[in-house]
Enzyme design. Structure first.
Site, PDB file in Angstrom:
ATOM      1  N   GLU A 187      -6.109  -4.887  10.194  1.00  0.00           N
ATOM      2  CA  GLU A 187      -5.065  -3.896  10.467  1.00  0.00           C
ATOM      3  C   GLU A 187      -5.386  -3.161  11.761  1.00  0.00           C
ATOM      4  O   GLU A 187      -6.176  -2.199  11.756  1.00  0.00           O
ATOM      5  CB  GLU A 187      -4.986  -2.876   9.323  1.00  0.00           C
ATOM      6  CG  GLU A 187      -4.622  -3.481   7.991  1.00  0.00           C
ATOM      7  CD  GLU A 187      -4.003  -2.429   7.082  1.00  0.00           C
ATOM      8  OE1 GLU A 187      -2.855  -2.630   6.664  1.00  0.00           O
ATOM      9  OE2 GLU A 187      -4.655  -1.411   6.810  1.00  0.00           O
ATOM     10  N   GLY A 217       1.857   2.158  10.762  1.00  0.00           N
ATOM     11  CA  GLY A 217       2.830   3.241  10.648  1.00  0.00           C
ATOM     12  C   GLY A 217       3.497   3.607  11.964  1.00  0.00           C
ATOM     13  O   GLY A 217       4.179   4.621  12.059  1.00  0.00           O
ATOM     14  N   SER A 256       2.668  -2.268  10.316  1.00  0.00           N
ATOM     15  CA  SER A 256       4.107  -2.364  10.563  1.00  0.00           C
ATOM     16  C   SER A 256       4.679  -3.752  10.246  1.00  0.00           C
ATOM     17  O   SER A 256       5.621  -4.207  10.912  1.00  0.00           O
ATOM     18  CB  SER A 256       4.455  -1.955  12.000  1.00  0.00           C
ATOM     19  OG  SER A 256       4.063  -0.606  12.223  1.00  0.00           O
ATOM     20  N   ASN A 284       0.870  -1.183   0.000  1.00  0.00           N
ATOM     21  CA  ASN A 284       0.000   0.000   0.000  1.00  0.00           C
ATOM     22  C   ASN A 284       0.905   1.231   0.000  1.00  0.00           C
ATOM     23  O   ASN A 284       1.477   1.578   1.026  1.00  0.00           O
ATOM     24  CB  ASN A 284      -0.905  -0.029   1.236  1.00  0.00           C
ATOM     25  CG  ASN A 284      -1.744   1.230   1.364  1.00  0.00           C
ATOM     26  OD1 ASN A 284      -1.828   2.034   0.433  1.00  0.00           O
ATOM     27  ND2 ASN A 284      -2.378   1.399   2.521  1.00  0.00           N
ATOM     28  N   HIS A 313      -9.939   1.340   4.364  1.00  0.00           N
ATOM     29  CA  HIS A 313      -8.671   1.474   5.083  1.00  0.00           C
ATOM     30  C   HIS A 313      -8.897   2.409   6.275  1.00  0.00           C
ATOM     31  O   HIS A 313      -9.661   3.368   6.187  1.00  0.00           O
ATOM     32  CB  HIS A 313      -7.587   2.033   4.149  1.00  0.00           C
ATOM     33  CG  HIS A 313      -6.229   2.007   4.780  1.00  0.00           C
ATOM     34  ND1 HIS A 313      -5.826   2.955   5.694  1.00  0.00           N
ATOM     35  CD2 HIS A 313      -5.209   1.122   4.674  1.00  0.00           C
ATOM     36  CE1 HIS A 313      -4.597   2.648   6.104  1.00  0.00           C
ATOM     37  NE2 HIS A 313      -4.214   1.543   5.517  1.00  0.00           N
ATOM     38  N   GLU A 354      -7.309   4.775   7.440  1.00  0.00           N
ATOM     39  CA  GLU A 354      -7.082   6.206   7.177  1.00  0.00           C
ATOM     40  C   GLU A 354      -8.286   6.824   6.463  1.00  0.00           C
ATOM     41  O   GLU A 354      -8.588   8.001   6.648  1.00  0.00           O
ATOM     42  CB  GLU A 354      -5.780   6.376   6.371  1.00  0.00           C
ATOM     43  CG  GLU A 354      -4.560   6.118   7.256  1.00  0.00           C
ATOM     44  CD  GLU A 354      -3.347   5.562   6.540  1.00  0.00           C
ATOM     45  OE1 GLU A 354      -3.248   5.675   5.309  1.00  0.00           O
ATOM     46  OE2 GLU A 354      -2.481   4.998   7.239  1.00  0.00           O
TER      47      GLU A 354
HETATM   48  P1  PGA Z   1       2.292   0.167   7.642  1.00  0.00           P
HETATM   49  O1  PGA Z   1       0.879   0.439   6.934  1.00  0.00           O
HETATM   50  O2  PGA Z   1       2.819  -1.126   7.107  1.00  0.00           O
HETATM   51  O3  PGA Z   1       3.123   1.352   7.263  1.00  0.00           O
HETATM   52  O4  PGA Z   1       2.025   0.093   9.108  1.00  0.00           O
HETATM   53  C1  PGA Z   1      -0.006  -0.618   6.665  1.00  0.00           C
HETATM   54  C2  PGA Z   1      -1.256  -0.074   6.041  1.00  0.00           C
HETATM   55  O5  PGA Z   1      -1.710   1.005   6.428  1.00  0.00           O
HETATM   56  O6  PGA Z   1      -1.833  -0.701   5.126  1.00  0.00           O
END
Ligand code: PGA
Length: 258
Positions: free
Chosen positions: A167, A173, A211, A11, A96, A98
């Site tokens: 997730e 992140g 992560s 992603n 997602h 976000e």
């Molecule tokens: P990350 O993001 O691996 O940077 O934690 C995963 C995601 O948001 O799909």
């Protein structure tokens, strides 16, 4: 039972440029060789055409990061499932965290997006996950089940055609990964929920995201109900993403010899 291939999806989020994308994909193709797992990259919409042509005929499938819940019309800024299909998009992320957090996406809206994708022949990767406050309040299972239930409700007859990504929001992140046991526990709950809705629940790839990196991927991928990964930050570094793909391929090879 033949072990289904793991699926590793990068992603990119809102990162990249024409030059960066071309270099990253070139390095990735050189680094990963011929993987024994499925690989996709979810790219920002303006780069779908570029990445479509760069990955054509190779092992990397094209994914988008979002899709409109509407078919067409006066929805300025939105991108429809039909448009994604025009560029050979194989998967699209929906819900997602976000998008849920910063763009007010609701469970019902996410379910409608999954429906649009499926109708266009694109596999939705439905993202679910709890915040830290929800985990600490003991609500993890209730939250992910509520999020998935909306998608099952709206897509009952083709629910075995989706991908689910667990997730935990607190792991995205942050460099803080769920332990393999914590992730497996939630994946088992999601699998059971799918099994109640379809006899083909074992076909649905359940990805872990948050992560995931070159150091922790192998251990996460050995868990029974972890069928792959949704990788953010580490997917922007060809060497790291190649190592995650190698871990998924190795896991495939060891499962095949059992
Ligand atoms: P990350 O993001 O691996 O940077 O934690 C995963 C995601 O948001 O799909």
């Amino acid at each position: 039972m033949t072990q289904k291939k793991k699926l590793i999806v990068g992603n990119w989020k809102m990162n990249g440029s024409l030059q960066f994308n071309a270099q990253l994909l070139q390095a990735l193709c050189d680094g990963m060789g011929q993987p024994d797992c499925a690989v996709a990259v979810a790219v920002p919409a303006p780069y779908l055409a570029q990445v479509q042509s760069l990955v054509a005929g190779g092992a990397i499938a094209l994914a988008a990061q979002d899709v409109s819940q509407h078919e067409a019309g006066a929805f300025t800024g939105e991108v429809s499932a039909g448009m994604l299909r025009d560029f050979g998009t194989r998967y699209v992320l929906v819900g997602h965290s976000e998008r849920r957090q910063y763009h007010g996406e609701t469970d019902a809206g996410v379910a409608a997006k999954a429906q649009r994708a499926l109708a266009a022949g694109i596999t939705p990767i439905v993202c679910v996950g709890e915040t830290l406050a929800e985990r600490e309040a003991g609500q993890t299972q209730a939250v992910v089940k509520r999020q998935l239930a909306a998608v099952i409700h709206a897509n009952g007859h083709c629910i075995s055609e989706i991908v689910v990504a667990y997730e935990p929001v607190w792991a995205i992140g942050t460099g803080r990964t769920a332990t393999p046991e914590q992730a497996q526990e939630v994946h088992a709950v999601l699998r059971a929920q799918l099994a109640a809705a379809t006899e083909h629940a074992d076909r649905v790839p359940l990805l872990y995201g948050g992560s995931m990196n070159a150091a922790n991927a192998a251990q996460l991928l050995t868990q029974q109900d972890i069928d792959g990964g949704l990788v953010g930050g580490a997917s922007l570094k060809a060497a790291d993403f190649s190592q995650i793909i190698a871990a998924a391929s190795a896991n495939q090879a060891s499962a095949a010899t059992k």
